[in-house]
Every structure is written in structure tokens, then in C-alpha cells.
Design a protein around this motif. Structure first.
Motif, PDB file in Angstrom:
ATOM      1  N   LEU A  88     -16.822  -0.509  37.825  1.00 51.19           N
ATOM      2  CA  LEU A  88     -15.586   0.352  38.499  1.00 51.19           C
ATOM      3  C   LEU A  88     -14.302   0.192  37.940  1.00 51.19           C
ATOM      4  O   LEU A  88     -13.436   1.285  38.043  1.00 51.19           O
ATOM      5  N   ALA A  89     -14.017  -0.685  37.256  1.00 54.86           N
ATOM      6  CA  ALA A  89     -12.811  -1.051  36.751  1.00 54.86           C
ATOM      7  C   ALA A  89     -11.804   0.131  36.097  1.00 54.86           C
ATOM      8  O   ALA A  89     -10.881   0.557  36.117  1.00 54.86           O
ATOM      9  N   PRO A  90     -12.932   1.114  35.046  1.00 54.65           N
ATOM     10  CA  PRO A  90     -12.024   2.023  34.440  1.00 54.65           C
ATOM     11  C   PRO A  90     -11.668   3.098  35.358  1.00 54.65           C
ATOM     12  O   PRO A  90     -10.673   4.020  35.014  1.00 54.65           O
ATOM     13  N   VAL A  91     -12.055   3.316  36.391  1.00 57.22           N
ATOM     14  CA  VAL A  91     -11.675   4.461  37.459  1.00 57.22           C
ATOM     15  C   VAL A  91     -10.829   4.115  38.538  1.00 57.22           C
ATOM     16  O   VAL A  91     -10.533   4.582  39.454  1.00 57.22           O
ATOM     17  N   THR A  92     -10.282   2.739  38.392  1.00 54.31           N
ATOM     18  CA  THR A  92      -9.226   2.432  39.631  1.00 54.31           C
ATOM     19  C   THR A  92      -7.788   2.055  38.869  1.00 54.31           C
ATOM     20  O   THR A  92      -7.232   1.042  39.205  1.00 54.31           O
ATOM     21  N   HIS A  93      -7.366   2.834  38.060  1.00 50.87           N
ATOM     22  CA  HIS A  93      -5.970   2.483  37.454  1.00 50.87           C
ATOM     23  C   HIS A  93      -4.718   3.056  38.000  1.00 50.87           C
ATOM     24  O   HIS A  93      -3.909   2.779  37.870  1.00 50.87           O
ATOM     25  N   THR A  94      -4.999   3.665  39.250  1.00 54.09           N
ATOM     26  CA  THR A  94      -3.983   4.446  40.042  1.00 54.09           C
ATOM     27  C   THR A  94      -4.146   3.899  41.484  1.00 54.09           C
ATOM     28  O   THR A  94      -5.283   3.591  41.992  1.00 54.09           O
ATOM     29  N   PRO A  95      -3.098   3.830  42.433  1.00 54.06           N
ATOM     30  CA  PRO A  95      -3.331   3.389  43.708  1.00 54.06           C
ATOM     31  C   PRO A  95      -4.363   4.378  44.396  1.00 54.06           C
ATOM     32  O   PRO A  95      -5.220   3.900  45.210  1.00 54.06           O
ATOM     33  N   GLY A  96      -4.112   5.462  44.293  1.00 58.01           N
ATOM     34  CA  GLY A  96      -4.977   6.770  44.743  1.00 58.01           C
ATOM     35  C   GLY A  96      -6.339   6.410  44.364  1.00 58.01           C
ATOM     36  O   GLY A  96      -7.410   6.170  45.506  1.00 58.01           O
ATOM     37  N   ARG A  97      -6.682   6.529  43.197  1.00 57.40           N
ATOM     38  CA  ARG A  97      -8.200   5.952  42.997  1.00 57.40           C
ATOM     39  C   ARG A  97      -8.794   4.852  43.364  1.00 57.40           C
ATOM     40  O   ARG A  97      -9.766   4.806  43.851  1.00 57.40           O
ATOM     41  N   ALA A  98      -8.134   3.722  43.205  1.00 57.60           N
ATOM     42  CA  ALA A  98      -8.544   2.419  43.890  1.00 57.60           C
ATOM     43  C   ALA A  98      -8.685   2.489  45.455  1.00 57.60           C
ATOM     44  O   ALA A  98      -9.736   1.920  45.816  1.00 57.60           O
ATOM     45  N   ALA A  99      -7.698   3.133  46.202  1.00 64.84           N
ATOM     46  CA  ALA A  99      -8.024   3.402  47.516  1.00 64.84           C
ATOM     47  C   ALA A  99      -9.195   4.237  47.725  1.00 64.84           C
ATOM     48  O   ALA A  99      -9.983   3.786  48.784  1.00 64.84           O
ATOM     49  N   LEU A 100      -9.522   5.306  47.025  1.00 63.78           N
ATOM     50  CA  LEU A 100     -10.868   6.043  47.364  1.00 63.78           C
ATOM     51  C   LEU A 100     -12.133   5.040  46.883  1.00 63.78           C
ATOM     52  O   LEU A 100     -12.878   5.200  47.812  1.00 63.78           O
ATOM     53  N   VAL A 101     -11.903   4.269  46.014  1.00 67.07           N
ATOM     54  CA  VAL A 101     -13.277   3.880  45.498  1.00 67.07           C
ATOM     55  C   VAL A 101     -13.329   2.534  46.628  1.00 67.07           C
ATOM     56  O   VAL A 101     -14.552   2.130  47.135  1.00 67.07           O
ATOM     57  N   LEU A 102     -12.287   1.801  47.050  1.00 67.86           N
ATOM     58  CA  LEU A 102     -12.393   0.615  47.900  1.00 67.86           C
ATOM     59  C   LEU A 102     -12.744   1.204  49.491  1.00 67.86           C
ATOM     60  O   LEU A 102     -13.396   0.864  50.141  1.00 67.86           O
ATOM     61  N   PHE A 103     -12.239   2.428  49.561  1.00 65.80           N
ATOM     62  CA  PHE A 103     -12.746   3.100  50.917  1.00 65.80           C
ATOM     63  C   PHE A 103     -14.189   3.350  51.043  1.00 65.80           C
ATOM     64  O   PHE A 103     -15.049   2.930  52.138  1.00 65.80           O
ATOM     65  N   ALA A 104     -14.658   3.808  49.822  1.00 67.05           N
ATOM     66  CA  ALA A 104     -15.970   4.280  49.864  1.00 67.05           C
ATOM     67  C   ALA A 104     -17.073   2.882  50.049  1.00 67.05           C
ATOM     68  O   ALA A 104     -17.965   2.580  50.702  1.00 67.05           O
ATOM     69  N   LEU A 105     -16.379   1.627  49.034  1.00 67.74           N
ATOM     70  CA  LEU A 105     -17.119   0.439  49.109  1.00 67.74           C
ATOM     71  C   LEU A 105     -17.293  -0.133  50.561  1.00 67.74           C
ATOM     72  O   LEU A 105     -18.162  -0.701  51.057  1.00 67.74           O
ATOM     73  N   ALA A 106     -16.004  -0.071  51.488  1.00 69.04           N
ATOM     74  CA  ALA A 106     -15.950  -0.615  52.699  1.00 69.04           C
ATOM     75  C   ALA A 106     -16.933   0.166  53.729  1.00 69.04           C
ATOM     76  O   ALA A 106     -17.572  -0.554  54.493  1.00 69.04           O
ATOM     77  N   ILE A 107     -16.868   1.582  53.524  1.00 67.32           N
ATOM     78  CA  ILE A 107     -17.921   2.183  54.360  1.00 67.32           C
ATOM     79  C   ILE A 107     -19.375   1.692  54.199  1.00 67.32           C
ATOM     80  O   ILE A 107     -19.862   1.336  55.086  1.00 67.32           O
ATOM     81  N   VAL A 108     -19.752   1.684  52.812  1.00 66.62           N
ATOM     82  CA  VAL A 108     -21.136   1.493  52.657  1.00 66.62           C
ATOM     83  C   VAL A 108     -21.164  -0.186  52.872  1.00 66.62           C
ATOM     84  O   VAL A 108     -22.614  -0.441  53.429  1.00 66.62           O
ATOM     85  N   ALA A 109     -20.480  -1.006  52.718  1.00 67.97           N
ATOM     86  CA  ALA A 109     -20.590  -2.434  52.737  1.00 67.97           C
ATOM     87  C   ALA A 109     -20.888  -2.956  54.460  1.00 67.97           C
ATOM     88  O   ALA A 109     -21.779  -3.328  54.846  1.00 67.97           O
ATOM     89  N   VAL A 110     -19.884  -2.169  55.218  1.00 70.59           N
ATOM     90  CA  VAL A 110     -20.148  -2.377  56.594  1.00 70.59           C
ATOM     91  C   VAL A 110     -21.275  -1.670  57.197  1.00 70.59           C
ATOM     92  O   VAL A 110     -22.067  -2.232  58.046  1.00 70.59           O
ATOM     93  N   ALA A 111     -21.712  -0.607  56.817  1.00 69.74           N
ATOM     94  CA  ALA A 111     -22.793   0.252  57.405  1.00 69.74           C
ATOM     95  C   ALA A 111     -24.225  -0.569  57.112  1.00 69.74           C
ATOM     96  O   ALA A 111     -25.240  -0.278  57.557  1.00 69.74           O
ATOM     97  N   LEU A 112     -24.300  -1.111  55.699  1.00 72.01           N
ATOM     98  CA  LEU A 112     -25.309  -2.065  55.526  1.00 72.01           C
ATOM     99  C   LEU A 112     -25.426  -3.355  55.805  1.00 72.01           C
ATOM    100  O   LEU A 112     -26.445  -4.092  55.482  1.00 72.01           O
ATOM    101  N   ARG A 113     -24.270  -3.897  56.299  1.00 71.45           N
ATOM    102  CA  ARG A 113     -24.227  -5.395  56.684  1.00 71.45           C
ATOM    103  C   ARG A 113     -25.459  -5.965  57.476  1.00 71.45           C
ATOM    104  O   ARG A 113     -25.694  -7.034  57.213  1.00 71.45           O
ATOM    105  N   LYS A 114     -25.740  -5.264  58.298  1.00 71.73           N
ATOM    106  CA  LYS A 114     -27.001  -5.632  59.123  1.00 71.73           C
ATOM    107  C   LYS A 114     -28.319  -5.852  58.354  1.00 71.73           C
ATOM    108  O   LYS A 114     -29.161  -6.224  58.712  1.00 71.73           O
ATOM    109  N   GLN A 115     -28.527  -4.631  57.248  1.00 71.31           N
ATOM    110  CA  GLN A 115     -29.706  -4.630  56.586  1.00 71.31           C
ATOM    111  C   GLN A 115     -29.560  -5.883  55.844  1.00 71.31           C
ATOM    112  O   GLN A 115     -30.695  -6.450  55.552  1.00 71.31           O
TER     113      GLN A 115
END
Length: 645
Positions: free
Chosen positions: A424-451
Motif C-alpha cells: 500500500l505504500a506507493p498509493v499513500t503519498h498524500t494525506p487524502g490518499r492515506a485517509a482513504l486507504v486507512l478508512f477502508a482498512l478500519a472498516i474492514v478490520a472492525v467488520a471482521l474482528r469477530k471473525q
């Protein structure tokens, strides 16, 4: 359940619970929005708002709004104080290790006040450790504590007002389906000749009921495993499940007794119809349909085998009505096995400070491990050494087997997360891109935490590396996080196996036997007219330890039916202790019934100790005076039979 299956499945630890993407979206909003605002406004201290919002997601115990509000407010105060104190103590490296030991012990001891408080303690300890690794002057630490509390309150506002979730809706639907299946079978049985009870159609009905019960059991166990702060609503849903389970057994017994009859007695048909109406009404209430109040059915007065069986069936129909009415909010709850009076089992700090207490043992285990982790990090001069402490807190469980599994999952997930971060490092060079990537990671992480905790760890590794750096695309700390996870996990394993190691599956039968015998002793003293306060306190302590043992069992490989059976057994034992406490007014008239119940409890304890299914219960006297005692014993017998099968 074989050891090979245990090791293979534990690396991922996948659960059958459905993903919770709504919870993931809420957690991502609580975390990434303040993080992005900090990046855009040049205020890096807003990362503490993000951290408070993230941890508050896991501090939410679920359940009634007052419980959730008090838990989240308590975490805002505890977490804010931890962030403040940690930053101040961090300025004194060697004294900070002693401070961490004491803070860790205090946070771990919060378990004595319940599982929701225990979760708050663990999360507050994580906040203390992170702040300890970032020492600062008083004014900055005070601002840090305020920001952390603000992040928690921001997450609480979304959880309670803007974005409430309803995790028990699938449980309600499954339990309602059980009650409808039971009611449909009873309605046909009431309208048919006795021979129908042994027909192919009747057997298909009973098979359908059993399937619906198994489905409800699995869903209830799955939701209960993930939401450990539930009290009233969770126990009422267990009571409703148990009512259907017990009614299933009653109908099977009635079917056997009816096969020798030529005609259905009119009084039995009437009793079956009344029980049918009760289960249909409870099904509607559980499904959150509007229904006028229904009076619980009265048991028939007839004697003989059919009379006793019908009385049992109607008694369990009454349990369904009482529990459903309480769930609806129109009554205080069942007055028998699941009466919501926990005075006899209330935990106390005095009990927790006994060396027999599992809470104190775990508090010392956590404190020693955290201090050792901090010492290793400081001596090795590692950057972000507090990651070692945080890993140890997350991995270290109250039971050694659970700690081993969590260490495996955390290590596997973190290594996988490091690889994901590199991609993921190559696509997180700006705050906006980093926020989008992390937003998606946070959604999926918490959604699958019980699994799967492993998948959760793989997704939060790149998230927290970026949060720690507060820069985009800088992944040089990724491998530091991997090595910190290995060190923290290793220290957690040492702590788990050095302090009171045990497998809960091996200990639970003996603990159940000890609990039942102590309840028997309390019953005997109450029947003698002098209820022993010492026996009551010891029974309460054993029940509190059984609660802790159940939580440890949830972290071991288990079947959903075992989880449900233990839930029912614990709830019934708690109700039985409360029922015994009310006997002191007039114990004499219950003496004969009490002796039979005492013998039944000893039989159940012996079966549990021998790890064998208990023998059938003898006929127990059912009167208005004995009902509060008979119901819990029946539920304990049913639950123990399923657990030991």
C-alpha cells in the motif's frame, strides 16, 4: 475436537459470525476523521482524538443504552486520566516501570466489577502505555488527556445518538422462529388424536424444532461471545431460548405418554392450546411486533403422569411469557429460574483480593508482564517501545491456552500486515490518499474482528504505523512493529505459563461441581432456618469465578452448543442462589422438596465431576412455593447434559 484441528484453525481463528460492516464504518469515522483533520490543519496532537475514538469502539459493551452510556463515559474518564498520567510518568524512565506495574494491576482488577469494566481497564492500560512512551510537560499531557476524552465522547455520540446499531436483532429473529415452531407443533398436537404424536408428521415437526433450536443456539453463542457486557437483555434471550428447549423435551415426553391413550383428554387439549398461545405471543414480542399484554397460563390441576408433564410444559410456557414481557419492558422479568436478582452473586473487591481469586491472579500476571515488556523496550533502546507493552496487553489472556492462540494470531496477522503495508505504500503519498486507504482498512478490520483476530491484526498494522508517524507513505516503522509484536507476544506467553497456567476445558467440570455443592450447602442452611451468610458469600465467589472461567472458555476451541449450555447453566445457578435467599421467611413448608432438590444438586455435581451426563431427574414437587427452586434445577440439568454430552 482434536489437537491437530486446534493448531490448524487457530492460526486464522475464523468464526461463523457475519461481518459487521456498519460497526466498521462507525469505527472508521470515529478514528480517521480526526486524524485527517489533524493532517490538514497541521495539528498532530489530534491523533489523540483519533486514538480515543478508536479504542472507544471496543469499550462499547453493547446492550441497554444506560449500560453503554455509563461504560463509554467511564472509559472517557479512565482513558483521559491514563493519557495524562502516562505522559507525566514517562519523564522518569525507571520510576515509570513501577508506575506501569501499579497502573496495570489496577486496570486489570477492574474485572471484578464485570466484563465491561474489565474491557475498559485493558483499553485504559493501552492508553497509559502509549502515553508513557511519549513523555511531555504537564500542560501538554493535560491537553493530551482532554483530546483523548474528546475522541471517546465523539465515538460515544455516534454509538448512542447518531449511529446506533442493533446486534441482537439476529438473535431475536432466531429465538422467535424457535417459539413459532414449538407453538405450531403444540397446536397440531392439541387438535389431533393421541396416535398423531408418533406419526411421521409429528417427527418431522420435532426435527424442524431441533434445527431451529440449533440455529438459535449458534447465533446466540456467537453474539454473546463478541459482546461481553450484556446483562439483562442477554439473560432474557437465554431464558427464552431455554423455555423453547425445555418445552421441546416436555413435548417429547408427552408424545411417549400419549401413545398408550385412545383419546386426548379435554383438559390436556386446553392446556396445550393455552401453552400454544403463550409461545405464539412470546414469538411476536421477541420479533418486536406490537402485542397486547398476555397473562401467563395457569398450570392444570390434574394428577398422574400426564398431569405432571402438562404442568411442566405450562410452567415453561409461563417462563416464555414472563421473559418476553420483561424484554418488552412491561414486567420485572421471570420469577423463577431467570429472575433478575443478582444480589446473592454480587462480586466484591474483598473477594477479588483473595489469592484464590482469578481476578487477582490475572492482575498480577498482567502487571508483571507489562513491566517486563517496558524494561525490555527501554534497555534495547527501541523506537516505539510501547508497542511491545501494547502487544503484551492484547495477547495476554486470563488463560494460558487462549494466550497461545492469541499470540499465534497476532504474530501471523502482523507479519501479513507488514506485507500489506509494503504493497500500500506507493498509493499513500498524500494525506487524502492515506485517509482513504486507512478508512477502508478500519472498516474492514472492525467488520471482521469477530471473525478472525489474525485478519484484524493484519489490517490494523499498516493503519497504526501511519497513525504513529502521522505522515503518508513512510513505512520504515513497519518492521519495528513486527519485531515488537514478536517480543510482546513472547513475553505474554512467558507470563501466561509462569503464573497459574491451566486449560479451562479441563477445569470447568470440577468448577461446576464445586459451585453446585456450595449452592447445595447454602440451600441446606436455608432449609434449616439459619441461612449461612458465609455459604452465600462463598457461593457468590464461586459463581464469580465461574463467570471468569466462562470468558476464558470462549477463547478456547469450543462448539456453539457448549457455549449456550454454559450460559444457561450460569444463569440458572445465579437464579437459584437468589431463590434460596428468599427462603428464610418460611422454610419449613419446603423442607421435603428441599431435600429432593439437595439430592438432585449432589447428583448433578457428581456427574459434572466425573464428566458424565447426569442421570434423569426424579419427579420434583411443583407448587407455587417450590417453583422458584425447581425451575433452576431443571435448567441446570438440561444445560449440564448438553455440555457433557
Amino acid at each position: 475436537m482434536t489437537p491437530a484441528r486446534f493448531r490448524a484453525s487457530d492460526l486464522i481463528g475464523w468464526s461463523a459470525a457475519p461481518p459487521d460492516y456498519e460497526a466498521g464504518l462507525r469505527a472508521a469515522t470515529a478514528t480517521i476523521v480526526p486524524l485527517l483533520l489533524g493532517e490538514l490543519t497541521g495539528r498532530p496532537q489530534l491523533i489523540w482524538v483519533a486514538l480515543g475514538g478508536w479504542l472507544a469502539t471496543f469499550a462499547d459493551p453493547g446492550g441497554p443504552y444506560p449500560l453503554r452510556a455509563s461504560a463509554l463515559l467511564g472509559f472517557a474518564l479512565a482513558g483521559g486520566a491514563s493519557a495524562l498520567a502516562g505522559g507525566l510518568w514517562g519523564a522518569h524512565p525507571w520510576l515509570s516501570i513501577a508506575a506501569l506495574f501499579l497502573w496495570a494491576a489496577g486496570c486489570a482488577l477492574l474485572r471484578v466489577y464485570g466484563d465491561a469494566a474489565g474491557s475498559i481497564g485493558s483499553l485504559a492500560l493501552i492508553a497509559f502505555a502509549i502515553s508513557l512512551g511519549s513523555p511531555a510537560p504537564l500542560e501538554i499531557c493535560a491537553l493530551r488527556g482532554l483530546f483523548f476524552g474528546a475522541g471517546t465522547l465523539w465515538a460515544a455520540a455516534m454509538a448512542l445518538a447518531l449511529w446506533p446499531l442493533h446486534p441482537y436483532r439476529p438473535v431475536r429473529a432466531a429465538v422467535s422462529a424457535c417459539h413459532l415452531a414449538v407453538a405450531a407443533h403444540m397446536r397440531e398436537l392439541a387438535a389431533s388424536p393421541p396416535s398423531w404424536a408418533q406419526s411421521e408428521k409429528a417427527m418431522r415437526n420435532r426435527s424442524a424444532i431441533r434445527r431451529s433450536l440449533e440455529t438459535a443456539r449458534g447465533i446466540l453463542a456467537s453474539v454473546r461471545s463478541a459482546r461481553r457486557g450484556e446483562t439483562r437483555r442477554g439473560e432474557l434471550l437465554v431464558a427464552l431460548y431455554e423455555a423453547a428447549e425445555l418445552a421441546m423435551g416436555d413435548m417429547a415426553a408427552l408424545s411417549e405418554a400419549l401413545q398408550w391413550r385412545e383419546q386426548m383428554p379435554p383438559w390436556l387439549s386446553r392446556a396445550l392450546r393455552e401453552a400454544t398461545e403463550a409461545f405464539e405471543w412470546s414469538a411476536r414480542v421477541v420479533a418486536e411486533e406490537q402485542s397486547a399484554p398476555l397473562a401467563p397460563p395457569d398450570p392444570p390441576s390434574e394428577d398422574g403422569e400426564l398431569g405432571a408433564l402438562a404442568q411442566r410444559l405450562v410452567s415453561h410456557a409461563r417462563l416464555a411469557v414472563e421473559a418476553a414481557a420483561a424484554l418488552q419492558g412491561g414486567s420485572p422479568g421471570p420469577q423463577g429460574a431467570f429472575a433478575l436478582d443478582t444480589r446473592a452473586a454480587r462480586r466484591s473487591l474483598r473477594d477479588a483480593l483473595s489469592f484464590r481469586s482469578l481476578e487477582l491472579q490475572h492482575a498480577l500476571r498482567v502487571a508483571t508482564t507489562c513491566a517486563a515488556a517496558a524494561l525490555v523496550g527501554m534497555l534495547s533502546h527501541r523506537p516505539r517501545w510501547y508497542w511491545i507493552v501494547v502487544t503484551a496487553v492484547i495477547v495476554l489472556q486470563p488463560h494460558s491456552g487462549a494466550t497461545l492462540r492469541r499470540a499465534m494470531q497476532r504474530t501471523f496477522g502482523t507479519v501479513a500486515g507488514a506485507m500489506l503495508g509494503a504493497l500500500l505504500a506507493p498509493v499513500t503519498h498524500t494525506p487524502g490518499r492515506a485517509a482513504l486507504v486507512l478508512f477502508a482498512l478500519a472498516i474492514v478490520a472492525v467488520a471482521l474482528r469477530k471473525q478472525s483476530h489474525a485478519i484484524y491484526a493484519a489490517l490494523v498494522t499498516p493503519l497504526f504505523v501511519l497513525m504513529a508517524e502521522s505522515t503518508s507513505g513512510d513505512w520504515h516503522l513497519t518492521w519495528t512493529r513486527v519485531s515488537s509484536t514478536l517480543l510482546g507476544g513472547g513475553l505474554a506467553l512467558v507470563g501466561a505459563y509462569a503464573f497459574w497456567p491451566a486449560r479451562e476445558r479441563e477445569l470447568l467440570p470440577g468448577q461446576i461441581a464445586a459451585l453446585l455443592r456450595k449452592v447445595r450447602a447454602y440451600l441446606s442452611s436455608a432449609l434449616a432456618g439459619a441461612p449461612s451468610e458465609q455459604a452465600r458469600r462463598e457461593a457468590g465467589l464461586l459463581l464469580a469465578n465461574a463467570d471468569a472461567a466462562f470468558e476464558r472458555f470462549l477463547d478456547e476451541p469450543h462448539r456453539d452448543d457448549e457455549v449456550e449450555a454454559l450460559m444457561g447453566l450460569k444463569a440458572a445457578a445465579r437464579r437459584l442462589i437468589g431463590a434460596i435467599a428468599s427462603l428464610s421467611a418460611a422454610p419449613g413448608e419446603l423442607h421435603h422438596a428441599g431435600e429432593q432438590l439437595s439430592d438432585a444438586l449432589e447428583s448433578l455435581a457428581a456427574a459434572s465431576e466425573a464428566r458424565q451426563a447426569p442421570p434423569p431427574l426424579p419427579p420434583l414437587p411443583r407448587t407455587p412455593q417450590t417453583e422458584r427452586l425447581v425451575r433452576p434445577v431443571e435448567v441446570i440439568h438440561s444445560a449440564l447434559s448438553r455440555f457433557l454430552q
